[in-house]
Each structure stands twice: as C-alpha cells, then as structure tokens.
Scaffold this active site. Structure first.
Site, PDB file in Angstrom:
ATOM      1  CB  SER A  86      -0.854  -0.035   1.274  1.00 26.10           C
ATOM      2  OG  SER A  86      -1.377   1.229   1.546  1.00 26.10           O
ATOM      3  CE1 TYR A 136      -3.854  -2.908   5.801  1.00 28.55           C
ATOM      4  CE2 TYR A 136      -3.375  -0.549   5.672  1.00 28.55           C
ATOM      5  CZ  TYR A 136      -3.628  -1.759   5.056  1.00 28.55           C
ATOM      6  OH  TYR A 136      -3.640  -1.824   3.681  1.00 28.55           O
ATOM      7  CE  LYS A 186      -1.374  -4.568   3.411  1.00 29.64           C
ATOM      8  NZ  LYS A 186      -1.633  -5.874   2.788  1.00 29.64           N
TER       9      LYS A 186
END
Ligand code: UDP
Length: 341
Positions: free
Chosen positions: A126, A153, A157
């Site tokens: 992302s 979160y 990543k």
C-alpha cells in the site's frame, strides 16, 4: 495449465484479479477464510468468466492445513497474496490480531512456497508505506522514503515488505513483485462483483454509494481545512479492474522475464490526485444522484495529500491505468444498485 494461488481471492481486489487471471488463461486456486468476504463471490466470478475457480476455505496462518492443501496442487507457478485484515481503526484496537493475520500468514506462506518449490510471489502492499510524502516527493515514486507507520495495519505492510526482502536475500530462488496500491475504487463493469464492506464502511466510496442509495443519512467529509485547493484531502483513486490487470502483468513478468531485482516495487495509481469534494461532485454529476453530505472535523491519522508517480509501472511493467474516474464512479454506483436489488 499454469495455476495461480490467490490468497484472499474472494475479497474486493482479489476477486477482480481472479477474473482477470482466468480470462488470461490461468487456472486459479483461491484460499480465503471468508472473514471479510462472501462465498457467493464465486458465483459472480463464474458468471463473468464461464468457469469456477478452485476454492478452499481456510486461513493462510494455518500452516498444517496449507501444507495439506498444496500437496494436492502440483501446478501452482505463482502466488498472489491478498489475504489480510485491512481496517486501520480496528488495527489500533487489536494490534495482535493484525500481526497474527497479516504477518504470521506471510511467514507461513513463504515457508510452504519453499517446501513446494514455488518461487514467484506478488504481494499486496500500500502507498501507506510512504506516509505523508514531502513536497519534493509528490507525486510519489518508488524511491520516496518509507516513513514510520501510523497504525499497526500500516506497520504490517512495512514488516511484510521487509520479510519478503530478507527471504529473497537468503533464498536466491525467490522472486517477488511488491505492488503498492493507491486507493482502489469501482467495480467490475458487469456489476457481478464489487466491494462488499462489512457494517459501516470506513472507506470513502462505499460510504458515498450507500448514502446515494439512501442506506446512510449523510456522508461526513473529514475536514475542509487541509492545505489543498478545496481544503479536503487528496488521493489517487484507481479503478479496481485496472488494478487487477496489473497483477496479471506482474505474474507474466515473473514467469517470462528475469526481474531486474529479485524484489521489485511498483506504485499502482493513475498519477492524478482528486479531493474528497471532487469525488462527491463527480459522483453526483455522472449518476445524477445526490449525496447528502456535511463537513466535519479531520479524521485522526489521515494523510493530507498523496498521489502516485506511476511511471515505473508504466515503463517497466508496461501497465497503465486507463479507466476514467467518471466510468469508475459509475461502476461503483451500478454495483451498489445491484446489491440493493
Ligand atoms: N473520507 C471522508 N468520509 C468518509 C470516508 C473517507 O471524508 O466517510 C475521506 C478520508 O478522510 C480520506 C479519503 O476520504 O481523505 C479517502 O479515505 P479512505 O478511508 O477511503 O482511504 P485512505 O484514507 O486509506 O486513503
């Protein structure tokens, strides 16, 4: 026939990618625990493609079950790893859940891939890894610095990118393409698959379409006092089918050519930044439907503005986002209407 293992293949981006893979001639095995998706997605895929992907309901973090499953499939040539939890707010509340779901599953996946001799991995990352890029790094390209994550979160990543890099360093047979998505929106033009948010949507587009459909009273626009032309935040909204196609290109690249680096990174965006207010205005214009909205305070942790420099993906992958934002917003609305039928 070459088969691709798609983890999280009944999810939003996963399901659109499965369609594009199958339409390009690949066989697909989906592994999904259905924690945030619905088994009926398989019917939508089958209607579009004319054949059904293989499917196993299990958690990628369940190593023995993954081993058992992959023993039955000897034709897998690459893995696309989507399966992950993705709600930023929830990750702040339940960090361990996010580290378990997102980090442990990747470690297990790399382990079974090694055991099975599968050497190609496409990973869903992302633009969140860039945080708020500085002025000199807007639009943001792949050389922009990675910034400390603002949520568990986002951290998963970053950690997953590092795990892949370390493993590729240690195991010279592993190839990986890391795709950093900007903001995927829209749905398949058939309106047979699309985004299926659970409960109150966190993301802008499902909130817009649900409000337009009368399911929500009004959209709250989080802030109009940012340093942007109209004061609302700017993002690079990318059509989900365009995004899905990039995965097919990435898989073919790994199968057909030697990568420049064994881990390659690509930003997947349009190169165009749009504000929240522009999205709402354009949605109203193309659909002719009003979206009641009010301006409220800023949402904690929001990035002010970010959009992609997609030139590396354009030039090296030979992939380009082609859908207009108008057709993309219309596809999101058609999907919402299909859901409300
Ligand atoms: N946004 C908004 N109202 C909502 C949901 C989102 O104004 O109900 C804004 C949000 O502040 C951000 C943009 O829409 O500027 C995109 O948000 P989203 O959560 O979809 O993606 P992300 O923040 O991860 O880029």
């Amino acid at each position: 026939m070459a088969r691709i293992l798609v983890t999280g293949g009944t999810g939003y981006i996963g399901s659109h990618t499965v369609v594009e893979l199958m339409q390009s001639g690949f066989e697909v095995l989906i592994v999904d625990n259905l924690s945030n998706s619905n088994i009926q997605v398989l019917d939508g895929i089958e209607k579009i493609v004319g054949r059904r992907p293989d499917f196993a309901q299990l958690d990628v973090a369940d190593l023995p079950k993954m081993r058992e499953l992959l023993e039955k499939y000897t034709d897998i040539v690459a893995v696309i790893h989507f399966a992950a939890s993705k709600a930023v707010g929830e990750s702040v509340e339940k960090p361990l859940l996010y580290y378990r779901n997102n980090v442990l599953s990747l470690v297990n996946l790399l382990e079974v891939m090694k055991e099975r001799g599968i050497t190609n991995l496409v990973f869903s990352s992302s633009c969140t890894v860039y945080g708020q890029p500085s002025k000199e790094h807007l639009p943001v390209d792949e050389t922009a610095p990675i910034q400390p994550a603002l949520s568990p979160y986002g951290n998963t990543k970053q950690i997953n990118e590092e795990i892949i890099r370390d493993e590729a360093h240690a195991d010279s047979s592993l190839n990986a393409i890391i795709l950093r998505y900007f903001n995927p929106i829209g749905a398949h033009p058939s309106a047979l698959i699309g985004e299926l948010p659970n409960g109150v949507p966190n993301n802008l587009l499902p909130f817009v379409t649900q409000t337009a459909a009368g399911l929500r009273k009004e959209l709250k626009i989080f802030g109009n006092d940012y340093n942007t032309p109209d004061g609302s935040c700017i993002r690079d909204y990318i059509n989900v089918v365009d995004l899905a196609k990039a995965h097919v290109v990435a898989v073919n690249r790994m199968l057909k050519v030697e990568l420049r680096d064994r881990v390659e990174y690509f930003n997947l965006g349009t190169g165009r930044g749009l504000s929240v207010i522009e999205i709402v205005d354009t949605f109203e214009k193309v659909t002719g439907v009003k979206v009641p909205h009010t301006i409220v305070g800023r949402r904690e942790g929001d990035i002010e503005k970010v959009w992609a420099d997609p030139r590396k993906a354009n030039e090296v992958l030979g992939w380009k986002a082609t859908a207009t934002v108008e057709e993309t917003l219309l596809s999101a609305w058609n999907w919402q209407r299909h859901l409300s039928e």
